[in-house]
Design a protein around this motif. Sequence first.
Motif, PDB file in Angstrom:
ATOM      1  N   ASP A 152      23.806  44.394  38.332  1.00 33.54           N
ATOM      2  CA  ASP A 152      25.066  45.126  38.589  1.00 33.54           C
ATOM      3  C   ASP A 152      24.982  46.538  38.055  1.00 33.54           C
ATOM      4  OD1 ASP A 152      27.844  45.411  39.359  1.00 33.54           O
ATOM      5  OD2 ASP A 152      28.278  45.367  37.207  1.00 33.54           O
ATOM      6  N   ASN A 154      27.901  50.015  37.768  1.00 36.68           N
ATOM      7  CA  ASN A 154      29.342  50.323  37.812  1.00 36.68           C
ATOM      8  C   ASN A 154      29.653  51.134  39.070  1.00 36.68           C
ATOM      9  OD1 ASN A 154      32.006  50.472  37.069  1.00 36.68           O
ATOM     10  ND2 ASN A 154      31.702  52.166  35.630  1.00 36.68           N
ATOM     11  N   ASP A 155      29.828  50.430  40.152  1.00 33.74           N
ATOM     12  CA  ASP A 155      30.106  51.107  41.422  1.00 33.74           C
ATOM     13  C   ASP A 155      31.470  50.757  41.991  1.00 33.74           C
ATOM     14  OD1 ASP A 155      29.480  48.492  41.857  1.00 33.74           O
ATOM     15  OD2 ASP A 155      28.347  48.861  43.706  1.00 33.74           O
ATOM     16  N   GLU A 157      35.781  50.857  41.149  1.00 39.93           N
ATOM     17  CA  GLU A 157      36.846  51.288  40.259  1.00 39.93           C
ATOM     18  C   GLU A 157      37.901  50.169  40.171  1.00 39.93           C
ATOM     19  OE1 GLU A 157      38.107  52.484  44.376  1.00 39.93           O
ATOM     20  OE2 GLU A 157      36.253  52.551  43.152  1.00 39.93           O
ATOM     21  N   ASP A 186      38.609  44.617  38.431  1.00 39.88           N
ATOM     22  CA  ASP A 186      37.399  45.382  38.740  1.00 39.88           C
ATOM     23  C   ASP A 186      36.394  44.419  39.350  1.00 39.88           C
ATOM     24  OD1 ASP A 186      35.012  46.921  38.708  1.00 39.88           O
ATOM     25  OD2 ASP A 186      35.850  48.148  37.088  1.00 39.88           O
ATOM     26  N   ASP A 188      33.217  44.690  39.559  1.00 38.67           N
ATOM     27  CA  ASP A 188      31.915  44.664  38.907  1.00 38.67           C
ATOM     28  C   ASP A 188      31.793  43.419  38.037  1.00 38.67           C
ATOM     29  OD1 ASP A 188      31.085  47.040  40.075  1.00 38.67           O
ATOM     30  OD2 ASP A 188      32.115  48.233  38.549  1.00 38.67           O
ATOM     31  N   ASN A 194      29.969  46.898  30.353  1.00 39.98           N
ATOM     32  CA  ASN A 194      31.396  47.236  30.344  1.00 39.98           C
ATOM     33  C   ASN A 194      31.893  47.692  31.704  1.00 39.98           C
ATOM     34  OD1 ASN A 194      31.667  46.706  27.568  1.00 39.98           O
ATOM     35  ND2 ASN A 194      30.902  48.764  27.050  1.00 39.98           N
ATOM     36  N   SER A 195      31.144  47.367  32.746  1.00 40.82           N
ATOM     37  CA  SER A 195      31.538  47.856  34.075  1.00 40.82           C
ATOM     38  C   SER A 195      32.893  47.314  34.517  1.00 40.82           C
ATOM     39  CB  SER A 195      30.461  47.474  35.101  1.00 40.82           C
ATOM     40  OG  SER A 195      29.226  48.097  34.786  1.00 40.82           O
ATOM     41  N   ALA A 196      33.263  46.107  34.043  1.00 42.89           N
ATOM     42  CA  ALA A 196      34.536  45.506  34.467  1.00 42.89           C
ATOM     43  C   ALA A 196      35.552  45.463  33.341  1.00 42.89           C
ATOM     44  CB  ALA A 196      34.296  44.092  35.009  1.00 42.89           C
ATOM     45  N   ASP A 241      37.645  51.584  33.823  1.00 38.59           N
ATOM     46  CA  ASP A 241      36.641  50.632  33.352  1.00 38.59           C
ATOM     47  C   ASP A 241      35.704  51.309  32.336  1.00 38.59           C
ATOM     48  OD1 ASP A 241      35.110  52.258  34.938  1.00 38.59           O
ATOM     49  OD2 ASP A 241      34.738  50.747  36.489  1.00 38.59           O
ATOM     50  N   MET A 242      34.599  50.616  31.994  1.00 41.23           N
ATOM     51  CA  MET A 242      33.664  51.072  30.963  1.00 41.23           C
ATOM     52  C   MET A 242      34.384  51.261  29.641  1.00 41.23           C
ATOM     53  SD  MET A 242      30.739  51.052  32.440  1.00 41.23           S
ATOM     54  CE  MET A 242      29.728  51.883  31.258  1.00 41.23           C
ATOM     55  N   GLY A 248      33.405  56.217  33.225  1.00 42.14           N
ATOM     56  CA  GLY A 248      33.991  55.050  33.851  1.00 42.14           C
ATOM     57  C   GLY A 248      34.833  55.414  35.062  1.00 42.14           C
TER      58      GLY A 248
END
Length: 795
Positions: A152, A154-155, A157, A186, A188, A194-196, A241-242, A248
Amino acid sequence: MDGRRVCVLMVLWAMTHLSCPGLGLRALRRTTGGRRAGLTGQDANGVPLRRSKRGWMWNQFFLLEEYTGTDMQYVGKLHSDSDRGDGSVKYVLTGDGAGTLFKIDEKSGDIHATKRLDREEKAYYILHAKAVNRFTNEALEGESEFIIKIHDINDNEPRFTKDPYMARVPEMSDIGTSVIQVTATDADDATYGNSARVVYSILEGQPYFSVDPETGLIKTALGSMDREVKENYQVVIQAKDMAGQMGGLSGTTTVSITLSDVNDNPPRFTKTLYEFRVPESNEVGSAVGVIRAMDADIGQNAEMDYRIIGSDGPGMFDIMTNKSTQDGIIVLRKPLDFERKRQYSLRVQVENVHINPRFYSMGPFRDEATIKIVVEDVDEPPVFEHGSYVMKAKEDAARNTVIGSVSASDPDDKNSLVRYSIDRRTDMDRVFNVHAGNGSVFILRELDREENAWHNISVIATEFNNPRQISRVPVYISVLDVNDNAPTFATNYETFVCENAKANQRIQTISATDPDEPLVGHRFYFSLAQDAAGKANFSVRDNKDNTAWILTRRNSYNSLQKSIYHVPVVISDGEFPMQSSTNTLTIRVCTCDREGNMKLCNAEALTARAGLSTGALVAILLCVIILLVIVVLFAALRRQRKKEPLIISKEDVRDNVVSYNDEGGGEEDTQAFDIGTLRNPEAIEESKQRRDIVPETFYPPVRRPVLPPTRDNNGDVRDFINQRLQDNDSDPTAPPYDSLATYAYEGNGSVAESLSSLESVTTEGDQDYNYLSEWGPRFKKLADMYGGDDSDRDS
């Protein structure tokens, strides 16, 4: 390639090339030490240990999502120990995306991704690999399974579940009051990095509201928000996110927050003094005026209740609340009178119906105001002293006798004169009248209590200066009784006495009735008339209970000598002036048995014995006469409805002796009768056979002597006609039964000679018309019945 992707690639390179168990590419190769199997020793039990061939062992391949390079992304390499590098080994790949997303080099075993992959679409792929002999297609290794997992990035939002959110919170709420919770998601991978991991923050809506960064719960941040100042608020919330770090991705939503109303404002009058002017003619229950108090709140918090807390006219007015407009309506409860009181002052209070105890500290939730009501003068009609009048008058009172008076006055200050009159719609017989000036009621006609005991009239009072101002009052007049009627028999008695009656025997009990109504009740006195006392055959005994007995005065009566007796009975009352009347009792003499039961009497006595009075007999007779008249009319109507006669007019009767209603045989039908024979009765009748029928037998005609009607013998034209009818009925040669035969008789002469009126006019001297009394009506009747004319009457 940006810094984020470089970091991810470095992590993947380290995972691939460092000696982490199960992650190196070398772990994808076959780990067997050789193809032969042999004994390597024995175990503790002495069982020989045999070395076996180990199969393929596969681990995961890792592939970065959203690859942006121009070349195909390298995934990994498959290699078998059987591969000598001579090109005889062929690598085969099957499973998810094999041949489309993933391609393998059959000779080298290198695997590449042909397309850009998205972890949010599919997180991993399961594939199967095997090595086969390129020439014989025999499997060199058994098929094994391995996984390509997408790493994954972080693509995506964060996205809110709603946009916008709608929320309400009471005004004047305390700080920290919860309003609404917002939620963002999110796509992700929440388990990797921390993407989600989302953090909430408020972009717009401060300082009134705040949001919890972890839960997204919005709360009030200011405790003095007043709906009457500002009702609606727009709050913008961000989710990033992040964990909110730089780089993020973020998303926003709008929350529309409305402050709901609470009763935090008291009602207030717009004025401290209200003034209304009302005519004194206003009816009770009508509205005098409308007042209004203002309340900044809405809904049930603005509902108000009005009441009068002070008034200089108690009970004169009331105030009601209009539930739809919250207005106070002042209502009149008692009649106004300008001449009695011209102004009223009221103290009115308004208060909320639903009071919130939380805001008691802000002051009383009520207000007060003063109302001034001015009464205006109106020209009113005259007013009677009483609502109705009751008067009494004796029925023997003389005309123009005053029986009472009415009084009315003008209630206005000008005090106009009043004129009185009788409402003739209530006294159409003009029995009473009233003095126009003083209101005295007097009699115009004699009264009769027995005809009408009460009279209900109306007296009209009219202002002299303004005739349109009128009023009415009912006057009830009672007619007092005066003893002006004599008592009479209570009923029509039908009395009889037996021939074998004994002296002092009671034959009838009589009573009396009187239309007068004395206060102490009736008391009647019965006696025998003095002129009949000396020769009376019956006596009267007064029972002193308003009844009397009729007694016999001798032992026997003879109906042949005298069948009816008339007994005069005098009945008088005990009032003043005393009234009396003589009533005649009819007594019939009848034959009776020993027990006194009637056996034989005349028709009238029998009728009386049967219980039928003379009036009943007359009624029965009238009914019989009416029935007879109906029967006669019905018979006449039936005659009129009969078929049209064969002979239409008198001329047809004279010219045609026989008339048929069917198609005849011509002139031969006229030979059915000898006209000459009919006109001359002395002519010899010839026997003629009927031509329309063939008689079974012949009957010789019977000749009967016929005598003309004269004054000297007993013959009559009627006898002649009857004889002809009998002959015709008994003669088989007579005309058909549906024919009409008319006989005209010509006599030999008349002692009256000519009946012509012309001759009587020209003849000198007196002429004897006595014959008209006997023969005139007969010839007229015969002429009308059988079609005769004046020449026949002369005969």
